[in-house]
Design an enzyme around this catalytic site. Structure first.
Site, short mmCIF file in Angstrom:
data_model
loop_
_atom_site.label_atom_id
_atom_site.label_comp_id
_atom_site.label_asym_id
_atom_site.label_seq_id
_atom_site.Cartn_x
_atom_site.Cartn_y
_atom_site.Cartn_z
N HIS A 88 -1.62 -8.65 11.28
CA HIS A 88 -2.75 -8.94 12.55
C HIS A 88 -2.06 -8.53 13.73
O HIS A 88 -3.01 -8.15 14.62
CB HIS A 88 -2.83 -10.47 12.47
CG HIS A 88 -3.48 -11.04 11.26
ND1 HIS A 88 -3.78 -12.36 11.35
CD2 HIS A 88 -4.36 -10.49 10.52
CE1 HIS A 88 -4.74 -12.56 10.13
NE2 HIS A 88 -5.12 -11.46 9.59
N TYR A 98 -9.61 -16.81 15.51
CA TYR A 98 -9.36 -17.69 14.22
C TYR A 98 -10.73 -18.69 14.45
O TYR A 98 -11.05 -19.26 13.45
CB TYR A 98 -8.05 -18.34 14.31
CG TYR A 98 -6.95 -17.39 13.62
CD1 TYR A 98 -6.73 -17.31 12.61
CD2 TYR A 98 -6.27 -16.63 14.72
CE1 TYR A 98 -5.86 -16.59 11.98
CE2 TYR A 98 -5.25 -15.82 14.43
CZ TYR A 98 -4.94 -15.69 12.84
OH TYR A 98 -3.97 -14.98 12.52
N GLU A 140 2.42 -14.85 14.93
CA GLU A 140 1.73 -13.64 15.89
C GLU A 140 2.10 -13.84 17.44
O GLU A 140 2.45 -12.64 17.89
CB GLU A 140 0.37 -13.65 15.56
CG GLU A 140 -0.03 -13.30 14.33
CD GLU A 140 -1.44 -13.69 14.00
OE1 GLU A 140 -2.43 -14.08 14.51
OE2 GLU A 140 -1.81 -13.68 12.95
N ARG A 207 -5.66 2.16 11.88
CA ARG A 207 -4.87 2.31 10.38
C ARG A 207 -3.46 2.11 10.87
O ARG A 207 -2.76 2.56 11.91
CB ARG A 207 -5.07 3.74 9.93
CG ARG A 207 -6.66 3.86 9.53
CD ARG A 207 -7.21 3.01 8.39
NE ARG A 207 -8.83 3.43 8.10
CZ ARG A 207 -9.69 2.90 8.70
NH1 ARG A 207 -9.59 2.15 9.76
NH2 ARG A 207 -10.72 3.55 8.54
N TYR A 209 0.60 3.20 10.14
CA TYR A 209 1.28 4.27 9.46
C TYR A 209 2.72 4.06 9.47
O TYR A 209 3.26 3.56 10.90
CB TYR A 209 1.00 5.68 10.07
CG TYR A 209 -0.50 5.90 9.71
CD1 TYR A 209 -0.85 6.51 8.70
CD2 TYR A 209 -1.33 5.69 11.04
CE1 TYR A 209 -2.24 6.79 8.44
CE2 TYR A 209 -2.77 6.37 10.63
CZ TYR A 209 -3.09 6.66 9.60
OH TYR A 209 -4.56 7.24 9.36
N SER A 210 3.64 3.97 8.56
CA SER A 210 5.06 3.78 8.60
C SER A 210 5.82 4.78 9.84
O SER A 210 5.29 5.94 9.63
CB SER A 210 5.64 3.89 7.26
OG SER A 210 5.01 2.84 6.62
N GLY A 307 4.18 8.90 -3.86
CA GLY A 307 3.29 9.28 -3.25
C GLY A 307 3.72 9.22 -1.52
O GLY A 307 4.90 9.14 -1.26
N PRO A 312 8.39 4.85 4.52
CA PRO A 312 9.42 3.89 5.01
C PRO A 312 10.75 3.87 4.30
O PRO A 312 11.68 3.48 5.03
CB PRO A 312 8.78 2.68 4.50
CG PRO A 312 7.90 2.74 3.65
CD PRO A 312 7.19 4.25 3.70
N VAL A 422 2.39 -2.88 0.71
CA VAL A 422 1.32 -2.13 0.22
C VAL A 422 0.66 -1.50 1.19
O VAL A 422 0.46 -2.15 2.40
CB VAL A 422 0.38 -3.44 -0.39
CG1 VAL A 422 -0.96 -2.82 -0.65
CG2 VAL A 422 0.98 -4.02 -1.55
N PHE A 423 0.26 -0.25 1.21
CA PHE A 423 -0.52 0.36 2.24
C PHE A 423 -2.07 0.05 2.08
O PHE A 423 -2.63 0.33 0.97
CB PHE A 423 -0.63 1.89 2.26
CG PHE A 423 0.92 2.38 2.34
CD1 PHE A 423 1.85 1.69 3.11
CD2 PHE A 423 1.32 3.72 2.23
CE1 PHE A 423 3.07 2.14 3.49
CE2 PHE A 423 2.55 4.21 2.66
CZ PHE A 423 3.43 3.40 3.23
#
Length: 432
Positions: A88, A98, A140, A207, A209-210, A307, A312, A422-423
């Site tokens: 978040h 919220y 957060e 999106r 991305y690591s 993959g 990371p 998890v991506f």
């Protein structure tokens, strides 16, 4: 935590709510996006909405949180909450959102369950929602404060692409430097950033991305300073894995292809272009006891990826190598072929720099001479160094991580010592 009365009501109604939670979350998103189309356009991942995976993840997290509250009334599921809060924060979610979610979620609950939602039931599940929401809001707020940013537009900073490197046919690395020249925030190996791009239809999609590099001196090998960070992006074929418009629950966003941001980055973004990027977030990071502070503590580590889940792990390896890590490190990676193994040279180089590092690369289509025991899917029977006491970090497709986790537990590795990333939406909880 929950009052005794609310806990009893939640416990009694949990089977009914759990059975309907998929329909509830589907209707929730329909209502939310009807009232706030800008959220689908500029905040939520349209590909995940089209595929239905975001609804599955939301349903899983709500059910898991409620179950935890009634089964462990004196504990809070901080691991799950932390994972959600980091995601978040990387999106710039604000506390007031919220209340918007609450309004549409509870309208959906009433619509789906009808007369079963008595005042007592509504009050109990309202308690569940705000216990979860307020915990996330607090986490957060702390994350924003640590990064010195505010929610919403205050999250974003402009970064210029100073180099683009083609790692494989489908993976490109983008090296980035902040446009404003201000100091670059540090990050912990394994964390990710959000990237926001404006697409042809005007949507500003986001999106994660690591960060695949930028930890210490090794990142300067190509002549870049410590103010450069890098992400490695795999191009997702349009429509890959998307059930848009097919079957029940296509819902909001149907018809939008997955991979629209990765394809935009690959097709449109070159050296000199500017991206809007968030600060680093994510909780799949090396523990200080595992060498994050240069003191390895003698704990053997396993870094397992498949993959693009390699990204990371490369950052972790870079940090371990730069810090002089001495304890055993086992590296496992699965890919279709050596040519499709992104960042393979970094994988090999950083592993070789470790005094006790060993790499095992599994390929479905290996080059000639590749060991037969490392051909095909990952099988830890070919990795003798994995033993009880190992602390494992996993990243890759969910089936891969489930398989590796099962094999690790069979080898005596404690479940609490297995960490994962998890991506995309976290469906681990949703799938049980």
């Amino acid at each position: 935590m929950l009052s005794e009365q609310s806990a009893a009501t939640v416990r009694a109604t949990l089977p009914v709510v759990a059975a309907a939670i998929g329909e509830i979350t589907e209707r929730f998103y329909e209502r939310l996006f009807e009232a706030h189309p800008e959220l689908l356009r500029d905040l939520f991942n349209r590909g995940n909405q089209a595929a239905g995976t975001q609804r599955q993840a939301l349903a899983g997290s709500i059910a898991a949180f409620a179950v935890h509250l009634v089964e462990h009334p004196d504990e809070r599921p901080d691991v799950m909450l932390s994972r959600i809060a980091h995601k978040h924060a990387s999106l710039g979610v604000s506390a007031d959102q919220y209340e918007t979610v609450h309004r549409h979620l509870f309208a959906a609950i009433a619509e789906v369950l009808g007369d079963a939602v008595t005042p007592e039931v509504a009050a109990a599940w309202n308690d569940v929602y705000w216990l979860m929401a307020n915990a996330l809001i607090a986490i957060e707020a702390r994350l924003y404060a640590e990064q010195g940013v505010t929610a919403g537009d205050g999250t974003w900073r402009e970064w210029k692409v100073v180099e683009r490197v083609e790692e494989t046919d489908d993976v490109a690395t983008f090296r980035l430097r902040p446009v404003d020249g201000a100091p670059v925030p540090g990050f912990r190996a394994g964390q990710y950033v959000s990237v926001q791009v404006q697409l042809d239809d005007g949507a500003r999609q986001i999106r994660q991305y690591s960060l695949s590099g930028g930890v210490g001196a090794a990142a300067m090998a190509d002549g870049f300073g410590s103010d450069v960070r890098q992400i490695s992006v795999k191009r997702v074929p349009a429509g890959a894995g998307v059930g848009a418009g097919s079957g029940a629950g296509a819902g909001a966003g149907a018809g939008v292809p997955e991979g629209e941001v990765s394809n935009h980055l690959h097709a449109r973004v070159r050296e000199g272009d500017v991206l809007r990027v968030s600060p680093p977030y994510g909780d799949l990071v090396l523990d200080e006891a595992d060498g994050a502070d240069g003191n390895d503590g003698g704990v053997p580590l396993l870094l397992a990826s498949a993959g693009i889940g390699v990204t990371p792990m490369i950052a972790m390896l870079e940090q371990l190598a730069a810090g002089g890590h001495r304890a055993p490190v086992t590296v496992v990676h699965a890919d279709r072929s050596p040519a499709e193994h992104a960042l393979r040279a970094d994988h090999e180089t950083y592993t070789a720099k470790l005094p006790d590092g060993t790499a095992y690369f599994f390929y479905e289509r290996p080059d000639a001479g590749h060991p037969s025991e490392l051909t095909g899917l990952v099988d830890l029977a070919a990795v003798p160094s994995v033993a009880p006491g190992t602390r494992a970090y996993l990243c890759g497709p969910l089936p891969f991580m489930r398989t590796v986790r099962t094999q690790l537990i069979e080898r005596g590795v404690a479940a609490a010592d297995i960490h994962y990333e998890v991506f995309g939406p976290d469906l681990w909880l949703a799938q049980g």
